[in-house]
Design a protein around this motif. Sequence first.
Motif, PDB file in Angstrom:
ATOM      1  N   ARG A 183     -19.398   3.932   9.134  1.00  0.00           N
ATOM      2  CA  ARG A 183     -20.228   2.781   9.460  1.00  0.00           C
ATOM      3  C   ARG A 183     -21.665   3.016   8.993  1.00  0.00           C
ATOM      4  O   ARG A 183     -22.271   4.040   9.287  1.00  0.00           O
ATOM      5  CB  ARG A 183     -20.192   2.527  10.969  1.00  0.00           C
ATOM      6  CG  ARG A 183     -20.848   1.226  11.392  1.00  0.00           C
ATOM      7  CD  ARG A 183     -20.827   1.091  12.892  1.00  0.00           C
ATOM      8  NE  ARG A 183     -19.486   0.947  13.400  1.00  0.00           N
ATOM      9  CZ  ARG A 183     -18.850  -0.228  13.501  1.00  0.00           C
ATOM     10  NH1 ARG A 183     -19.446  -1.332  13.117  1.00  0.00           N
ATOM     11  NH2 ARG A 183     -17.632  -0.275  13.985  1.00  0.00           N
ATOM     12  N   GLY A 184     -22.184   2.068   8.243  1.00  0.00           N
ATOM     13  CA  GLY A 184     -23.565   2.145   7.798  1.00  0.00           C
ATOM     14  C   GLY A 184     -23.792   2.902   6.510  1.00  0.00           C
ATOM     15  O   GLY A 184     -24.923   2.961   6.026  1.00  0.00           O
ATOM     16  N   GLU A 185     -22.749   3.482   5.906  1.00  0.00           N
ATOM     17  CA  GLU A 185     -22.938   4.244   4.668  1.00  0.00           C
ATOM     18  C   GLU A 185     -22.518   3.422   3.453  1.00  0.00           C
ATOM     19  O   GLU A 185     -21.889   2.366   3.565  1.00  0.00           O
ATOM     20  CB  GLU A 185     -22.142   5.551   4.707  1.00  0.00           C
ATOM     21  CG  GLU A 185     -20.685   5.425   4.332  1.00  0.00           C
ATOM     22  CD  GLU A 185     -20.030   6.760   3.956  1.00  0.00           C
ATOM     23  OE1 GLU A 185     -20.737   7.726   3.628  1.00  0.00           O
ATOM     24  OE2 GLU A 185     -18.790   6.810   3.992  1.00  0.00           O
ATOM     25  N   THR A 186     -22.869   3.947   2.284  1.00  0.00           N
ATOM     26  CA  THR A 186     -22.415   3.391   1.018  1.00  0.00           C
ATOM     27  C   THR A 186     -21.560   4.431   0.324  1.00  0.00           C
ATOM     28  O   THR A 186     -22.049   5.515   0.001  1.00  0.00           O
ATOM     29  CB  THR A 186     -23.595   3.010   0.114  1.00  0.00           C
ATOM     30  OG1 THR A 186     -24.384   2.009   0.750  1.00  0.00           O
ATOM     31  CG2 THR A 186     -23.103   2.480  -1.219  1.00  0.00           C
ATOM     32  N   LEU A 187     -20.296   4.119   0.142  1.00  0.00           N
ATOM     33  CA  LEU A 187     -19.405   4.997  -0.606  1.00  0.00           C
ATOM     34  C   LEU A 187     -19.303   4.456  -2.027  1.00  0.00           C
ATOM     35  O   LEU A 187     -18.881   3.319  -2.247  1.00  0.00           O
ATOM     36  CB  LEU A 187     -18.010   5.041   0.032  1.00  0.00           C
ATOM     37  CG  LEU A 187     -16.969   5.876  -0.734  1.00  0.00           C
ATOM     38  CD1 LEU A 187     -17.356   7.354  -0.704  1.00  0.00           C
ATOM     39  CD2 LEU A 187     -15.566   5.679  -0.161  1.00  0.00           C
ATOM     40  N   GLY A 188     -19.728   5.257  -2.993  1.00  0.00           N
ATOM     41  CA  GLY A 188     -19.623   4.870  -4.390  1.00  0.00           C
ATOM     42  C   GLY A 188     -18.251   5.225  -4.936  1.00  0.00           C
ATOM     43  O   GLY A 188     -17.715   6.294  -4.647  1.00  0.00           O
ATOM     44  N   LEU A 189     -17.675   4.321  -5.717  1.00  0.00           N
ATOM     45  CA  LEU A 189     -16.374   4.554  -6.343  1.00  0.00           C
ATOM     46  C   LEU A 189     -16.551   4.396  -7.845  1.00  0.00           C
ATOM     47  O   LEU A 189     -16.896   3.314  -8.328  1.00  0.00           O
ATOM     48  CB  LEU A 189     -15.340   3.554  -5.808  1.00  0.00           C
ATOM     49  CG  LEU A 189     -13.890   3.728  -6.285  1.00  0.00           C
ATOM     50  CD1 LEU A 189     -13.361   5.115  -5.895  1.00  0.00           C
ATOM     51  CD2 LEU A 189     -12.998   2.636  -5.706  1.00  0.00           C
ATOM     52  N   VAL A 190     -16.343   5.481  -8.593  1.00  0.00           N
ATOM     53  CA  VAL A 190     -16.606   5.473 -10.032  1.00  0.00           C
ATOM     54  C   VAL A 190     -15.362   5.905 -10.794  1.00  0.00           C
ATOM     55  O   VAL A 190     -14.447   6.524 -10.242  1.00  0.00           O
ATOM     56  CB  VAL A 190     -17.789   6.402 -10.393  1.00  0.00           C
ATOM     57  CG1 VAL A 190     -19.045   5.996  -9.654  1.00  0.00           C
ATOM     58  CG2 VAL A 190     -17.449   7.866 -10.086  1.00  0.00           C
ATOM     59  N   GLY A 191     -15.361   5.584 -12.080  1.00  0.00           N
ATOM     60  CA  GLY A 191     -14.244   5.952 -12.943  1.00  0.00           C
ATOM     61  C   GLY A 191     -14.223   5.057 -14.166  1.00  0.00           C
ATOM     62  O   GLY A 191     -14.956   4.076 -14.265  1.00  0.00           O
ATOM     63  N   GLU A 192     -13.367   5.398 -15.114  1.00  0.00           N
ATOM     64  CA  GLU A 192     -13.247   4.619 -16.339  1.00  0.00           C
ATOM     65  C   GLU A 192     -12.660   3.245 -16.056  1.00  0.00           C
ATOM     66  O   GLU A 192     -12.004   3.021 -15.032  1.00  0.00           O
ATOM     67  CB  GLU A 192     -12.350   5.355 -17.338  1.00  0.00           C
ATOM     68  CG  GLU A 192     -12.941   6.621 -17.905  1.00  0.00           C
ATOM     69  CD  GLU A 192     -11.930   7.369 -18.761  1.00  0.00           C
ATOM     70  OE1 GLU A 192     -12.115   7.409 -19.989  1.00  0.00           O
ATOM     71  OE2 GLU A 192     -10.970   7.919 -18.199  1.00  0.00           O
ATOM     72  N   SER A 193     -12.848   2.331 -16.992  1.00  0.00           N
ATOM     73  CA  SER A 193     -12.227   1.022 -16.886  1.00  0.00           C
ATOM     74  C   SER A 193     -10.707   1.178 -16.858  1.00  0.00           C
ATOM     75  O   SER A 193     -10.137   1.947 -17.638  1.00  0.00           O
ATOM     76  CB  SER A 193     -12.619   0.146 -18.081  1.00  0.00           C
ATOM     77  OG  SER A 193     -14.004  -0.094 -18.087  1.00  0.00           O
ATOM     78  N   GLY A 194     -10.072   0.455 -15.932  1.00  0.00           N
ATOM     79  CA  GLY A 194      -8.623   0.514 -15.821  1.00  0.00           C
ATOM     80  C   GLY A 194      -8.098   1.592 -14.901  1.00  0.00           C
ATOM     81  O   GLY A 194      -6.883   1.747 -14.762  1.00  0.00           O
ATOM     82  N   CYS A 195      -8.989   2.329 -14.231  1.00  0.00           N
ATOM     83  CA  CYS A 195      -8.504   3.415 -13.368  1.00  0.00           C
ATOM     84  C   CYS A 195      -8.048   2.921 -12.008  1.00  0.00           C
ATOM     85  O   CYS A 195      -7.445   3.676 -11.237  1.00  0.00           O
ATOM     86  CB  CYS A 195      -9.581   4.490 -13.206  1.00  0.00           C
ATOM     87  SG  CYS A 195     -10.990   3.993 -12.197  1.00  0.00           S
ATOM     88  N   GLY A 196      -8.343   1.655 -11.654  1.00  0.00           N
ATOM     89  CA  GLY A 196      -7.886   1.113 -10.377  1.00  0.00           C
ATOM     90  C   GLY A 196      -8.977   0.883  -9.357  1.00  0.00           C
ATOM     91  O   GLY A 196      -8.681   0.591  -8.198  1.00  0.00           O
ATOM     92  N   LYS A 197     -10.246   0.954  -9.773  1.00  0.00           N
ATOM     93  CA  LYS A 197     -11.353   0.808  -8.824  1.00  0.00           C
ATOM     94  C   LYS A 197     -11.345  -0.574  -8.165  1.00  0.00           C
ATOM     95  O   LYS A 197     -11.392  -0.689  -6.940  1.00  0.00           O
ATOM     96  CB  LYS A 197     -12.708   1.031  -9.517  1.00  0.00           C
ATOM     97  CG  LYS A 197     -12.862   2.331 -10.257  1.00  0.00           C
ATOM     98  CD  LYS A 197     -14.265   2.513 -10.799  1.00  0.00           C
ATOM     99  CE  LYS A 197     -14.706   1.429 -11.766  1.00  0.00           C
ATOM    100  NZ  LYS A 197     -13.898   1.383 -12.999  1.00  0.00           N
TER     101      LYS A 197
END
Length: 345
Positions: A53-67
């Motif tokens: 709660r209250g955080e920012t989780l960044g999700l990174v990866g190449e295009s097409g990886c399922g983000k």
Amino acid sequence: MTTIAETGGDTAAGAPLVQVQDLEMYFPIYKGVLRRQVGSVRAVDGLSFDIRRGETLGLVGESGCGKSTCGRALLRLYEVTGGRITFEGRDIAELAGNALRDMRPRMQMIFQDPQACLNPRMTVGSIISEPLDEHHVATGEEKRQRVRELLEAVGMNPEFANRYPHEFSGGQRQRIGIARALALAPDFIVCDEPIAALDVSIQAQVVNLLQDLQEKLGLTYLFISHDLSMIRHIADRVAVMYLGKIVELAPVEELFNAPKHPYTKALLSAVPVPDPAVEAKRERIILTGDVPNPANPPAGCRFCTRCPDAIDRCSVEEPVWRNLGPAKGSNGTVEDHFVACHRVE
């Protein structure tokens, strides 16, 4: 009626708001005249993580990886294939009908292309108030006041409510999209590459707005992006995704300063450093080959076909998701560093 200024104050900071366990999202492949299923695209294949709660989780990866698929699955815009999505202790992966509808106001999304996600035939006021109408939250003057309040919250003139999306710039349209996402006072927002379609000069303004709103309203973000520099600026923790799986999860500074997985190292080596002396000496990791077909991923480690450090074990045995121990997180907190790699000790 809950106002913009009242929606954030009672959150228990640090407690998990969203917990994901073994999440799977497969898309069937059909062929032939009879449209028989011959396989599945494993867009998301066994993800487990939590968002506090209250955080920012960044999700990174190449295009097409399922983000993006992962983000939409968390909001139940897709029927998930398997796994659990726990929102405040309640598993929403199996919800349907009115039970799912009742959860919708708590979870919203900011889309990548602000022009494509705004109806050109509707005024800005109608676009922002549509969630209020759909969930019967406000009517009449109360609704108009809420729209004005939301426009002010995202830094726009309330008089713009009677204009149409084509009258605004890309950055302004994204602010309208943010106002619409805030209309029902959500707790959790998935930001699906919200700055990718914007000019570089506008990107920082939108990211700073998101941070200000988070601090003011106590929002929780899943911030999906391929821009690692922006992820470093906004995220508290970062998850690195490759071919449907998360390969590393760590506090943002720990991940950027001491990456463990070979794929994370390759991604970070492509980020330019604003220091000519350092940039001239940096060694870039150039990955060979293409991302494998998600309908037929390689055995063992998904990254083994492109990994410069791969050994025989990598092609036959899937690496275990391991906790490497505590690392220094944001604001002096201690967070765990997770990685899935045979070569990391």
